[in-house]
Enzyme design. Structure first.
Site, short mmCIF file in Angstrom:
data_model
loop_
_atom_site.label_atom_id
_atom_site.label_comp_id
_atom_site.label_asym_id
_atom_site.label_seq_id
_atom_site.Cartn_x
_atom_site.Cartn_y
_atom_site.Cartn_z
N HIS A 147 -7.01 -13.78 -0.93
CA HIS A 147 -5.94 -13.26 -0.09
C HIS A 147 -6.06 -13.78 1.34
O HIS A 147 -5.06 -14.17 1.96
CB HIS A 147 -5.96 -11.73 -0.05
CG HIS A 147 -5.15 -11.08 -1.10
ND1 HIS A 147 -3.80 -11.30 -1.28
CD2 HIS A 147 -5.49 -10.19 -2.07
CE1 HIS A 147 -3.35 -10.59 -2.28
NE2 HIS A 147 -4.36 -9.90 -2.79
N CYS A 169 -2.67 -6.89 -8.75
CA CYS A 169 -2.68 -6.96 -7.29
C CYS A 169 -1.69 -5.95 -6.75
O CYS A 169 -0.60 -5.80 -7.31
CB CYS A 169 -2.28 -8.38 -6.86
SG CYS A 169 -2.23 -8.62 -5.07
N HIS A 208 -11.02 -12.20 -5.46
CA HIS A 208 -9.60 -11.91 -5.28
C HIS A 208 -9.28 -11.65 -3.81
O HIS A 208 -8.32 -12.21 -3.26
CB HIS A 208 -9.25 -10.68 -6.14
CG HIS A 208 -7.84 -10.23 -6.06
ND1 HIS A 208 -6.93 -10.43 -7.08
CD2 HIS A 208 -7.17 -9.54 -5.10
CE1 HIS A 208 -5.77 -9.90 -6.74
NE2 HIS A 208 -5.89 -9.35 -5.54
N GLU A 209 -10.09 -10.81 -3.16
CA GLU A 209 -9.83 -10.47 -1.75
C GLU A 209 -10.07 -11.67 -0.84
O GLU A 209 -9.31 -11.88 0.11
CB GLU A 209 -10.66 -9.27 -1.32
CG GLU A 209 -10.40 -7.99 -2.11
CD GLU A 209 -8.94 -7.59 -2.24
OE1 GLU A 209 -8.13 -7.88 -1.33
OE2 GLU A 209 -8.59 -7.00 -3.27
#
Length: 179
Positions: A150, A104, A146-147
């Site tokens: 976030h 990251c 993953h995004e």
């Protein structure tokens, strides 16, 4: 973004927020204004992602608590996927769960084996407000998940447990960028 332009060519590189910054640990707000400020943010996200040699970047990683991310990421067949999603919603994760190395830009230089599905579908909008559906497999599916994490205020370290989590946190404590 201008038609035919290179993403990020008109953006500015912004400082990345690092692990521990409160903006990374809170859910992001829905985008309601699809105007020039949003287009500029997307350009800045691309410019910042490229400058940091990343494959994806969420708005909160540059301090903007808005539901937007960009990507320029290959899948496992080395097919390039390039784009952005505003107000993304993960609508499907499927396939097998694969533990693979994940890093990251908000934890520079570190990575850990993180479990993710190898297929993902995300819906949302473009900067122009047009609906978009993005499908990913393999590494690109990992990027999409993953995004989206976030934008919910989670980082990949939050998915780790036990020994893997402790090991990553020891590495964070030794990292030159850690406060």
């Amino acid at each position: 973004m201008r038609q035919g332009s290179i993403p990020g060519a008109h953006g500015r590189v912004r400082p990345l927020r690092l692990l521990g910054d409160p903006v990374l640990h809170a859910p992001c707000a829905e985008v309601t204004d699809f105007g020039p400020q949003l287009a500029a943010l997307v350009e800045d996200l691309f410019a910042t992602m490229y400058a940091a040699h990343g494959v994806g970047l969420a708005a909160n990683q540059v301090g903007e608590a808005l539901r937007v991310f960009v990507y320029d990421c290959p899948d496992d067949e080395d097919e390039r996927h390039l784009g952005h999603v505003v107000n993304p919603r993960p609508v499907e994760t499927a396939g097998v769960v694969v533990r693979g190395p994940e890093g990251c830009l908000s934890l520079p230089g570190l990575e850990a084996g993180t479990e993710r599905y190898d297929e993902a579908v995300v819906t949302g909008f473009t900067v122009a407000g047009e609906p978009v559906t993005v499908r990913g497999t393999g590494f690109f599916a990992r990027c999409l998940q993953h995004e989206c994490d976030h934008l919910e205020g989670r980082i990949y370290a939050d998915r780790l447990m036990g020994r893997r989590h402790r090991k990553l946190m020891r590495q964070v404590a030794r990292a030159s960028w850690h406060r």
